[in-house]
Design an enzyme around this catalytic site. Structure first.
Site, PDB file in Angstrom:
ATOM      1  N   GLY A  14     -44.593  19.838 -61.657  1.00 53.28           N
ATOM      2  CA  GLY A  14     -46.028  19.626 -61.473  1.00 53.28           C
ATOM      3  C   GLY A  14     -46.780  19.675 -62.784  1.00 53.28           C
ATOM      4  N   SER A  15     -46.244  18.989 -63.803  1.00 53.47           N
ATOM      5  CA  SER A  15     -46.780  19.155 -65.159  1.00 53.47           C
ATOM      6  C   SER A  15     -47.504  17.934 -65.704  1.00 53.47           C
ATOM      7  CB  SER A  15     -45.650  19.557 -66.115  1.00 53.47           C
ATOM      8  OG  SER A  15     -44.531  18.710 -65.984  1.00 53.47           O
ATOM      9  N   THR A  16     -48.030  17.098 -64.828  1.00 53.66           N
ATOM     10  CA  THR A  16     -48.771  15.936 -65.303  1.00 53.66           C
ATOM     11  C   THR A  16     -50.208  16.284 -65.665  1.00 53.66           C
ATOM     12  OG1 THR A  16     -49.388  15.296 -63.044  1.00 53.66           O
ATOM     13  CG2 THR A  16     -47.360  14.343 -63.948  1.00 53.66           C
ATOM     14  N   GLY A  20     -49.723  23.163 -65.564  1.00 55.16           N
ATOM     15  CA  GLY A  20     -48.388  22.638 -65.834  1.00 55.16           C
ATOM     16  C   GLY A  20     -48.335  21.825 -67.112  1.00 55.16           C
ATOM     17  N   SER A 134     -50.313  33.720 -57.974  1.00 49.29           N
ATOM     18  CA  SER A 134     -51.770  33.631 -58.005  1.00 49.29           C
ATOM     19  C   SER A 134     -52.330  35.001 -57.698  1.00 49.29           C
ATOM     20  CB  SER A 134     -52.267  32.628 -56.958  1.00 49.29           C
ATOM     21  OG  SER A 134     -53.672  32.720 -56.789  1.00 49.29           O
ATOM     22  N   TYR A 147     -52.253  29.502 -48.009  1.00 43.01           N
ATOM     23  CA  TYR A 147     -51.964  29.459 -49.440  1.00 43.01           C
ATOM     24  C   TYR A 147     -51.619  30.858 -49.959  1.00 43.01           C
ATOM     25  CZ  TYR A 147     -52.882  29.200 -54.472  1.00 43.01           C
ATOM     26  OH  TYR A 147     -52.796  29.303 -55.840  1.00 43.01           O
TER      27      TYR A 147
END
Length: 256
Positions: A14-16, A20, A134, A147
């Site tokens: 998830g590093s776009t 990330g 988180s 979540y």
């Protein structure tokens, strides 16, 4: 202290964008051979190109997607399980499908990738696995119970896997951001910015103090501030830190 990742291969899921991307960028700047991951080939390649990293797209919401990504990357020294989703929704409006979607992406994605990639780290005698938790793992939000539950699970998984890998040279930790000026947060606050004429940072600070009044820094963190904690936990210098939940929450979690 100089963090040097020369010779280390790092996969950041998830590093776009957001935390990330900031993490992938910092690792690359410190010498790591970084693999950027996202769901779209186009966005993944674009993000990777900005920092001179490799791009491997893959949807981590399914077992098949995780298996394909693990096979494509081969051996990695560092696995940062950053990919995740959050969708504000009242408990009574959150059906099984919404719970399952959060569970598969936020929990089972990291479980599957860690299971696939950790054995090679153990064989090599060195590795780093990070779970993005988180502050919501401890302060379960009433408007995102699903979540919060998945983030609590991530923290528990990191602690348990650290124990399972005791003495192998592979450390496992979770990192707990608080309110952060990620792309998602900016989008969420954009209407309030237009409405009030305040800067994004001012609106974010107002949001923090209204919704997370226990914050000690009294503002949102930047993605770079969160990435700094992640990168340190991935380093050689963090070799005695494992099984920990590392808070970069601005003091939101009100405990010592």
């Amino acid at each position: 202290m100089k963090l040097d990742f020369t010779g280390k291969v790092a996969l950041v899921t998830g590093s776009t964008k957001g935390i990330g991307f900031a993490t992938a960028k910092a690792l690359a700047e410190s010498g790591a051979d970084v693999i950027v991951n996202g769901r779209s080939e186009e966005t993944t390649s674009a993000a990777a190109g900005k920092i001179g990293a490799r791009a491997i797209a893959g949807d981590l919401a399914t077992a098949e997607g995780c298996a394909m990504l693990a096979k494509s990357v081969g051996h990695v020294d560092i696995l940062v399980n950053n990919a995740g989703i959050f969708v504000p929704a009242d408990f009574f409006a959150s059906d099984d499908e919404e719970w399952e979607r959060h569970w598969q992406i936020n929990v089972m994605g990291p479980v599957r990738l860690s299971r696939a990639l950790a054995p090679a780290m153990v064989e090599k005698g060195w590795g780093r696995i990070i779970l993005l938790g988180s502050e919501s793992a401890f302060n379960i939000p009433a408007d995102m119970i699903h979540y919060g539950v998945t983030k609590t699970a991530d923290v528990s998984f990191a602690r348990g896997l650290a124990k399972r890998l005791a003495g192998t040279g592979v450390t496992v930790n979770s990192v707990l951001p608080g309110p952060t000026l990620s792309d998602g947060a900016e989008e969420m606050l954009s209407q309030e910015v237009k409405k009030t004429g305040k800067s994004l940072e001012e609106v974010a600070a107002d949001f923090v103090m209204k919704n997370r009044p226990s914050s000690i820094i009294q503002r949102a963190a930047t993605v770079e501030e969160v990435a700094n904690m992640i990168v340190y936990a991935c380093s050689e210098q963090a070799s005695a830190t494992t099984g920990a939940s590392l808070r970069v929450d601005g003091g939101v979690v009100d405990s010592i």
